[in-house]
Scaffold this motif. Structure first.
Motif, PDB file in Angstrom:
ATOM      1  N   ARG A 117     -35.100  18.557  41.586  1.00 16.75           N
ATOM      2  CA  ARG A 117     -35.018  18.237  42.739  1.00 16.75           C
ATOM      3  C   ARG A 117     -36.165  18.481  43.535  1.00 16.75           C
ATOM      4  O   ARG A 117     -36.697  17.920  44.406  1.00 16.75           O
ATOM      5  CB  ARG A 117     -33.764  19.333  43.434  1.00 16.75           C
ATOM      6  N   ILE A 118     -36.931  19.809  43.090  1.00 17.59           N
ATOM      7  CA  ILE A 118     -38.138  20.123  43.660  1.00 17.59           C
ATOM      8  C   ILE A 118     -39.282  19.264  43.274  1.00 17.59           C
ATOM      9  O   ILE A 118     -39.880  18.602  44.162  1.00 17.59           O
ATOM     10  CB  ILE A 118     -38.619  21.516  43.130  1.00 17.59           C
ATOM     11  N   ALA A 119     -39.219  18.602  42.030  1.00 16.19           N
ATOM     12  CA  ALA A 119     -40.074  17.688  41.510  1.00 16.19           C
ATOM     13  C   ALA A 119     -39.797  16.349  42.298  1.00 16.19           C
ATOM     14  O   ALA A 119     -41.011  15.610  42.430  1.00 16.19           O
ATOM     15  CB  ALA A 119     -40.022  17.255  39.824  1.00 16.19           C
ATOM     16  N   TYR A 120     -38.761  16.123  42.480  1.00 16.84           N
ATOM     17  CA  TYR A 120     -38.605  14.527  43.172  1.00 16.84           C
ATOM     18  C   TYR A 120     -39.019  14.763  44.682  1.00 16.84           C
ATOM     19  O   TYR A 120     -39.618  13.724  45.031  1.00 16.84           O
ATOM     20  CB  TYR A 120     -36.797  14.375  43.227  1.00 16.84           C
ATOM     21  N   TYR A 121     -38.521  15.954  45.387  1.00 16.29           N
ATOM     22  CA  TYR A 121     -39.048  16.086  46.614  1.00 16.29           C
ATOM     23  C   TYR A 121     -40.486  15.824  46.680  1.00 16.29           C
ATOM     24  O   TYR A 121     -41.116  15.565  47.724  1.00 16.29           O
ATOM     25  CB  TYR A 121     -38.311  17.360  47.474  1.00 16.29           C
ATOM     26  N   ALA A 122     -41.441  16.784  45.710  1.00 13.77           N
ATOM     27  CA  ALA A 122     -42.558  16.936  45.942  1.00 13.77           C
ATOM     28  C   ALA A 122     -43.354  15.531  45.637  1.00 13.77           C
ATOM     29  O   ALA A 122     -44.404  15.362  46.092  1.00 13.77           O
ATOM     30  CB  ALA A 122     -43.195  17.830  44.683  1.00 13.77           C
ATOM     31  N   ALA A 123     -42.697  14.601  44.908  1.00 12.91           N
ATOM     32  CA  ALA A 123     -43.210  13.299  44.250  1.00 12.91           C
ATOM     33  C   ALA A 123     -43.110  12.520  45.603  1.00 12.91           C
ATOM     34  O   ALA A 123     -44.097  11.666  45.826  1.00 12.91           O
ATOM     35  CB  ALA A 123     -42.663  12.793  43.064  1.00 12.91           C
ATOM     36  N   LYS A 124     -42.160  12.617  46.335  1.00 13.34           N
ATOM     37  CA  LYS A 124     -41.800  11.940  47.600  1.00 13.34           C
ATOM     38  C   LYS A 124     -42.615  12.306  48.943  1.00 13.34           C
ATOM     39  O   LYS A 124     -42.646  11.630  49.808  1.00 13.34           O
ATOM     40  CB  LYS A 124     -40.227  11.745  47.928  1.00 13.34           C
ATOM     41  N   GLY A 125     -43.270  13.657  48.832  1.00 13.04           N
ATOM     42  CA  GLY A 125     -44.052  14.163  49.813  1.00 13.04           C
ATOM     43  C   GLY A 125     -43.364  14.556  50.689  1.00 13.04           C
ATOM     44  O   GLY A 125     -43.884  14.880  51.952  1.00 13.04           O
ATOM     45  N   TYR A 126     -42.110  15.253  50.428  1.00 18.94           N
ATOM     46  CA  TYR A 126     -41.628  16.096  51.570  1.00 18.94           C
ATOM     47  C   TYR A 126     -42.105  17.467  51.810  1.00 18.94           C
ATOM     48  O   TYR A 126     -42.688  17.892  51.179  1.00 18.94           O
ATOM     49  CB  TYR A 126     -40.003  16.428  51.160  1.00 18.94           C
ATOM     50  N   ARG A 127     -41.929  17.709  53.196  1.00 15.70           N
ATOM     51  CA  ARG A 127     -42.879  18.799  53.719  1.00 15.70           C
ATOM     52  C   ARG A 127     -42.100  19.938  53.124  1.00 15.70           C
ATOM     53  O   ARG A 127     -41.022  20.236  53.229  1.00 15.70           O
ATOM     54  CB  ARG A 127     -42.802  18.772  55.350  1.00 15.70           C
ATOM     55  N   GLY A 128     -42.905  21.145  52.575  1.00 16.26           N
ATOM     56  CA  GLY A 128     -42.496  22.151  52.203  1.00 16.26           C
ATOM     57  C   GLY A 128     -42.205  22.153  50.677  1.00 16.26           C
ATOM     58  O   GLY A 128     -41.775  23.172  50.022  1.00 16.26           O
ATOM     59  N   TYR A 129     -42.529  21.205  49.937  1.00 16.22           N
ATOM     60  CA  TYR A 129     -42.307  21.063  48.546  1.00 16.22           C
ATOM     61  C   TYR A 129     -43.551  20.576  47.959  1.00 16.22           C
ATOM     62  O   TYR A 129     -44.185  19.869  48.356  1.00 16.22           O
ATOM     63  CB  TYR A 129     -41.334  20.053  48.243  1.00 16.22           C
ATOM     64  N   SER A 130     -43.853  21.305  46.703  1.00 19.47           N
ATOM     65  CA  SER A 130     -44.768  21.177  46.148  1.00 19.47           C
ATOM     66  C   SER A 130     -44.739  21.490  44.444  1.00 19.47           C
ATOM     67  O   SER A 130     -44.031  21.900  44.101  1.00 19.47           O
ATOM     68  CB  SER A 130     -45.994  21.953  46.587  1.00 19.47           C
ATOM     69  N   PHE A 131     -45.617  20.591  43.861  1.00 14.99           N
ATOM     70  CA  PHE A 131     -45.542  20.761  42.408  1.00 14.99           C
ATOM     71  C   PHE A 131     -45.742  22.318  41.856  1.00 14.99           C
ATOM     72  O   PHE A 131     -45.513  22.612  40.860  1.00 14.99           O
ATOM     73  CB  PHE A 131     -46.194  20.010  41.514  1.00 14.99           C
ATOM     74  N   ASP A 132     -46.656  22.903  42.718  1.00 17.65           N
ATOM     75  CA  ASP A 132     -46.843  24.386  42.541  1.00 17.65           C
ATOM     76  C   ASP A 132     -45.791  25.270  42.496  1.00 17.65           C
ATOM     77  O   ASP A 132     -45.523  26.250  41.924  1.00 17.65           O
ATOM     78  CB  ASP A 132     -47.711  24.888  43.483  1.00 17.65           C
ATOM     79  N   ASP A 133     -44.243  24.751  43.102  1.00 21.76           N
ATOM     80  CA  ASP A 133     -43.252  25.468  42.860  1.00 21.76           C
ATOM     81  C   ASP A 133     -42.587  25.330  41.592  1.00 21.76           C
ATOM     82  O   ASP A 133     -41.763  26.319  41.435  1.00 21.76           O
ATOM     83  CB  ASP A 133     -42.250  24.866  43.785  1.00 21.76           C
ATOM     84  N   ILE A 134     -42.904  24.476  40.675  1.00 24.29           N
ATOM     85  CA  ILE A 134     -42.449  24.342  39.389  1.00 24.29           C
ATOM     86  C   ILE A 134     -43.484  25.329  38.355  1.00 24.29           C
ATOM     87  O   ILE A 134     -44.522  24.966  38.307  1.00 24.29           O
ATOM     88  CB  ILE A 134     -42.362  22.785  39.048  1.00 24.29           C
TER      89      ILE A 134
END
Length: 120
Positions: free
Chosen positions: A98-115
Motif C-alpha cells: 500500500r505504501i509503495a502504491y501510494y508513493a508511486a502514485k505521488g500521494y502526499r505523505g507517502y514516500s519510498f523512504d518509508d519502506i
C-alpha cells in the motif's frame, strides 16, 4: 618569517592557490543543495512485500476453506494455525504494498523512504 603552508592533498604550495570572495547575494547557499534527488525505489523490498502478500492470501484462503469444511473434516485442526500464520504474513505485505502504491502514485505523505531497503 612564517613557513609557507602547502596543500598536502594536492601538493600545491599555498602561494599558487587562488582564492576569491563569495558573492554577498547568495548568503552562502547554492541552488543545488536544495534540489531534491529522485526517490530511490526499493525493488527488493517491494518484491518481498508482494511475496508476503500472496503467500498470506493463499494461507488465509486455505485456512478459511478448512474452517468452513470444504475440505476433509478431519483437517479442521489445521485451520486455525493456517489462519494465524496467514494473517501474520498478509499484514506486513499488504502494508508495504500500500505504501509503495501510494508513493508511486505521488500521494502526499507517502514516500519510498518509508519502506525499509535491503541494499544498505
Amino acid at each position: 618569517m612564517m613557513p609557507s603552508r602547502n596543500n598536502a592533498a594536492a601538493g600545491i604550495p599555498s602561494s599558487k592557490v587562488k582564492y576569491s570572495k563569495l558573492s554577498d547575494t547568495d548568503e552562502g547557499y547554492i541552488d543545488l543543495q536544495f534540489k531534491k534527488s529522485p526517490p530511490k525505489i526499493p525493488y527488493k523490498a517491494i518484491a518481498l512485500a508482494a511475496a508476503l502478500f500472496l503467500i498470506g492470501t493463499v494461507l488465509l484462503i486455505i485456512g478459511a476453506l478448512l474452517l468452513a469444511g470444504r475440505f476433509d473434516s478431519q483437517q479442521n485442526d489445521k485451520a486455525w494455525p493456517l489462519l494465524i500464520i496467514g494473517i501474520l504474513v498478509f499484514l506486513p505485505g499488504f502494508y508495504h504494498l500500500r505504501i509503495a502504491y501510494y508513493a508511486a502514485k505521488g500521494y502526499r505523505g507517502y514516500s519510498f523512504d518509508d519502506i525499509p531497503d535491503f541494499d544498505d
